[in-house]
Write a protein that holds these residues in place. Structure first.
Motif, short mmCIF file in Angstrom:
data_model
loop_
_atom_site.label_atom_id
_atom_site.label_comp_id
_atom_site.label_asym_id
_atom_site.label_seq_id
_atom_site.Cartn_x
_atom_site.Cartn_y
_atom_site.Cartn_z
N ILE A 4 56.24 -0.08 45.27
CA ILE A 4 55.16 -1.06 45.39
C ILE A 4 55.05 -1.56 46.83
CG2 ILE A 4 54.30 -3.28 44.59
CD1 ILE A 4 54.20 -1.13 42.47
N ALA A 118 46.43 2.60 44.63
CA ALA A 118 47.41 2.13 43.66
C ALA A 118 47.25 2.78 42.29
CB ALA A 118 47.31 0.61 43.51
N PRO A 302 52.17 -7.64 45.22
CA PRO A 302 53.24 -6.72 44.80
C PRO A 302 53.82 -7.08 43.43
CG PRO A 302 53.53 -7.34 47.10
CD PRO A 302 52.43 -8.20 46.56
N LEU A 305 51.32 -5.85 40.81
CA LEU A 305 51.39 -4.39 40.71
C LEU A 305 52.65 -3.95 39.96
CD1 LEU A 305 50.15 -3.27 44.23
CD2 LEU A 305 49.13 -2.64 42.05
N PHE A 306 53.76 -4.61 40.25
CA PHE A 306 55.01 -4.29 39.57
C PHE A 306 54.90 -4.58 38.08
CE2 PHE A 306 59.34 -5.42 38.16
CZ PHE A 306 60.00 -4.25 38.50
N ARG A 309 52.74 -1.95 36.34
CA ARG A 309 53.41 -0.66 36.17
C ARG A 309 54.50 -0.75 35.11
NH1 ARG A 309 53.49 3.29 41.29
NH2 ARG A 309 51.32 3.00 41.89
#
Length: 309
Positions: A4, A118, A302, A305-306, A309
């Motif tokens: 990330i 991404a 971040p 995004l983490f 995912r």
């Protein structure tokens, strides 16, 4: 988490390079004029046109998706607007700018580049829909709200001005051209398509560099008390609400939901400062909101995004 961080580095790295360049070279803010012209009138429209014509037509008419995405955005807008109006005792125009500060993300400059890198090419359709149609919605609501207080023109003149500004904005022109080309299955001649591709590839790097320069040339002179709730509203509550609304009220592919959440998590758009300047209200504090949300998004993006995912 390292993946990330590596993903975010190019985007925030370009902003940092622009910031450092502005600090070192000491160019006046007017020097950005032609670069902003290139970004807004040429590079980003080329990117939006390219995104739309490369997307299957059936995906471009997902009005249920864009409707729910806009619902999330304008729920945040309404919440901040009423907070400013009744709790902070702001004027209608000040409350409107505050509401944009908490809901209008930097989807034009940062959105396409960060979402496609991404999430992959499958994110093209939802990104194109959100970027174009949400910008169109903001272009409509901003002058309409500002007209309620202080605009002495007739209602017909205000409506005509709003329609003209929307239909002539380069983002909207590019979107309409892309929809028509997709509908008629028209593809540009190969050399023209190559030119469009070159321009589209310039859009994100130039926009992020310009954002860094802009942040450097707008030092924070006054941090508004409203920052205390604008930052969490924009960077945390907005993406959370987008996720809840899209998962509970619609049936969309995970990549579409992820695209909407990611774009909702972007920091406040520089257009909010432009609006504040245009109407002469809340200018320094709008600039501070852009700077603080952009800096804080180094941590929140971040994390989101983490989580996705």
């Amino acid at each position: 988490m390292l993946e990330i961080a590596a993903l975010m580095l190019p985007f925030f790295g370009l902003i940092a390079i622009g910031y450092i360049a502005a600090r070192i070279t000491r160019q006046p803010v007017e020097a950005l004029g032609w670069l902003n012209t290139f970004i807004i009138y040429i590079a980003l429209p080329a990117l939006f046109f390219d995104l739309i014509i490369s997307t299957p037509l059936d995906q471009l008419v997902r009005f249920d998706f864009i409707g729910l995405s806009l619902l999330a955005t304008y729920c945040i807008f309404t919440l901040i607007f009423l907070t400013g109006l009744f709790l902070r005792k702001a004027s209608l125009r000040e409350a409107a700018i505050q509401a944009y500060g908490g809901s209008y993300g930097n989807i034009g400059y940062m959105g396409p580049g960060i979402a496609i890198v991404a999430l992959g090419e499958q994110a093209v359709a939802p990104v194109a829909l959100i970027v174009c149609l949400e910008n169109a919605a903001h272009f409509i609501t901003a002058p309409a709200l500002m007209a309620v207080q202080g605009d002495r023109r007739s209602g017909l003149a205000i409506v005509a001005s709003v329609v003209r500004n929307v239909l002539t904005h380069p983002f909207i022109v590019a979107m309409i051209a892309g929809f028509v080309a997709a509908l008629l299955e028209i593809r540009p001649y190969v050399p023209i398509q190559q030119l469009i591709d070159y321009l589209a590839q310039c859009a994100a790097p130039c926009a992020l560099f310009a954002m860094g320069v802009t942040l450097a040339l707008r030092p924070i002179k006054r941090v508004p008390a409203e920052i205390g709730y604008l930052v969490p509203a924009k960077l945390l509550l907005h993406p959370l609400l987008a996720y809840v609304i899209l998962t509970s009220l619609g049936t969309f592919e995970p990549i579409w939901i992820s695209a909407a959440v990611l774009l909702a998590a972007l920091p406040t758009a520089t257009n909010v400062f432009v609006l504040a300047q245009q109407y002469g209200v809340w200018q320094e504090r709008a600039s501070a909101t852009v700077v603080v949300t952009t800096a804080t998004s180094l941590l929140t993006l971040p994390a989101i995004l983490f989580w996705m995912r």
